[in-house]
Design a protein around this motif. Structure first.
Motif, PDB file in Angstrom:
ATOM      1  N   ALA A  50       0.816  -1.217   0.000  1.00 37.74           N
ATOM      2  CA  ALA A  50       0.000   0.000   0.000  1.00 37.74           C
ATOM      3  C   ALA A  50       0.850   1.266   0.000  1.00 37.74           C
ATOM      4  CB  ALA A  50      -0.922  -0.001   1.219  1.00 37.74           C
ATOM      5  N   GLN A  51       2.140   1.111   0.278  1.00 37.53           N
ATOM      6  CA  GLN A  51       3.048   2.255   0.296  1.00 37.53           C
ATOM      7  C   GLN A  51       3.810   2.412  -1.024  1.00 37.53           C
ATOM      8  OE1 GLN A  51       5.476   2.504   3.909  1.00 37.53           O
ATOM      9  NE2 GLN A  51       4.021   1.153   4.949  1.00 37.53           N
ATOM     10  N   GLY A  52       3.365   1.658  -2.061  1.00 38.71           N
ATOM     11  CA  GLY A  52       3.976   1.811  -3.375  1.00 38.71           C
ATOM     12  C   GLY A  52       5.099   0.851  -3.681  1.00 38.71           C
ATOM     13  N   TYR A  53       5.101  -0.294  -3.016  1.00 40.79           N
ATOM     14  CA  TYR A  53       6.128  -1.308  -3.253  1.00 40.79           C
ATOM     15  C   TYR A  53       5.487  -2.556  -3.875  1.00 40.79           C
ATOM     16  CZ  TYR A  53       9.332   1.298  -0.199  1.00 40.79           C
ATOM     17  OH  TYR A  53      10.135   2.259   0.362  1.00 40.79           O
ATOM     18  N   PRO A  54       5.357  -2.630  -5.205  1.00 34.34           N
ATOM     19  CA  PRO A  54       4.797  -3.830  -5.824  1.00 34.34           C
ATOM     20  C   PRO A  54       5.763  -5.014  -5.797  1.00 34.34           C
ATOM     21  CG  PRO A  54       5.504  -2.294  -7.505  1.00 34.34           C
ATOM     22  CD  PRO A  54       5.653  -1.584  -6.190  1.00 34.34           C
ATOM     23  N   SER A  55       7.045  -4.729  -5.606  1.00 37.54           N
ATOM     24  CA  SER A  55       8.069  -5.766  -5.491  1.00 37.54           C
ATOM     25  C   SER A  55       8.999  -5.368  -4.359  1.00 37.54           C
ATOM     26  CB  SER A  55       8.842  -5.906  -6.809  1.00 37.54           C
ATOM     27  OG  SER A  55       9.861  -6.887  -6.696  1.00 37.54           O
ATOM     28  N   VAL A  56       9.247  -6.301  -3.439  1.00 38.81           N
ATOM     29  CA  VAL A  56      10.032  -5.975  -2.253  1.00 38.81           C
ATOM     30  C   VAL A  56      11.232  -6.900  -2.143  1.00 38.81           C
ATOM     31  CG1 VAL A  56      10.016  -5.790   0.261  1.00 38.81           C
ATOM     32  CG2 VAL A  56       7.985  -5.153  -1.042  1.00 38.81           C
ATOM     33  N   GLY A  57      12.409  -6.309  -2.038  1.00 40.10           N
ATOM     34  CA  GLY A  57      13.630  -7.070  -1.811  1.00 40.10           C
ATOM     35  C   GLY A  57      14.278  -6.595  -0.530  1.00 40.10           C
TER      36      GLY A  57
END
Length: 245
Positions: free
Chosen positions: A198-205
């Motif tokens: 929801a904070q604009g991270y469609p992909s998280v590493g």
């Protein structure tokens, strides 16, 4: 490379092609069921980042066999939100065989004593914190499951359902899924969203190498932003990106 190694690699590639043909048109659930129960029973694991789309495969695997090994690479650089999300999904889905794999301390001391290798040499950082631990974690397996999808990035448009990498078969059950398919699955099965989505991270590493993505950007544009790097290295064979075949 010896003749034996060459022949073994050819045999593995032939097996991957054969599996692609046999499972052509099968659903993701059907593919996973066959892989877990028929083709590689006791010798297959799911490699999961516990990222923004990870709950789909974790849920599917939990429904088939909750004791399937789930390998999580804890690089010691993850967002706290990712670690909390991992713990939430493990409990909610009833996953019974989570393997939290970490880098070798001696390797970090040698290559990243100050913890800033990601800023100086991100490829080496991924190699030390992800690729080497992954190779150790996969030693007991013949096959591993990934959540990669063709829509995610230009480097993934040629993915195959089954691939041969080093001595393993790799399967991508969701390769043809879209972001809409993922969203529908989350809603249908009431799966919790990653806190950072929801904070604009469609992909998280890893936290130092991930930023939020602007509207209209590639879903993985926030990974290693402002650099030419697009993959962490666990999907490489002999230094080359595995694109499928």
């Amino acid at each position: 490379m010896t003749t034996f190694e060459t022949n073994s690699r050819i045999e593995l590639q032939d097996r991957a092609h054969g599996l692609c043909a046999r499972y052509d048109g099968e659903t993701a659930e059907g593919t996973l069921n066959g892989v877990l129960r028929q083709d590689f029973p006791g010798r297959v694991g799911l490699v999961s980042s516990f990222g923004t789309e990870a709950a789909v495969l974790l849920h599917m695997v939990a429904q088939i066999d909750p004791y399937t090994p789930v390998i999580f690479l804890d690089t010691w650089k993850h967002f706290p939100e990712t670690l909390a999300y991992r713990d939430q999904l493990v409990e909610q889905l009833g996953l019974c065989n989570i393997q939290n794999v970490t880098p070798r301390p001696a390797g970090l001391q040698a290559d990243d004593p100050d913890g800033d290798l990601h800023a100086r040499n991100p490829d080496l950082c991924c190699h030390v914190r992800k690729t080497l631990p992954m190779l150790q974690a996969l030693r007991a397996l013949d096959c591993w499951i990934t959540g990669r999808k063709r829509y995610q990035a230009a480097t993934r448009t040629e993915l195959s359902l089954f691939e041969a990498q080093d001595r393993w078969i790799k399967v991508n059950p969701l390769l043809d899924w879209t972001s809409g398919d993922v969203a529908d699955y989350y809603q249908t099965h009431d799966l919790p969203a990653h806190p950072l989505k929801a904070q604009g991270y469609p992909s998280v590493g890893c936290a130092p190498c991930t930023r939020a993505v602007a509207p209209g950007e590639d879903a993985r544009a926030g990974r290693w932003a402002d650099s030419e790097k697009t993959e962490c290295g666990i999907h490489f064979e002999n230094g080359k990106l595995v694109r499928g075949g």
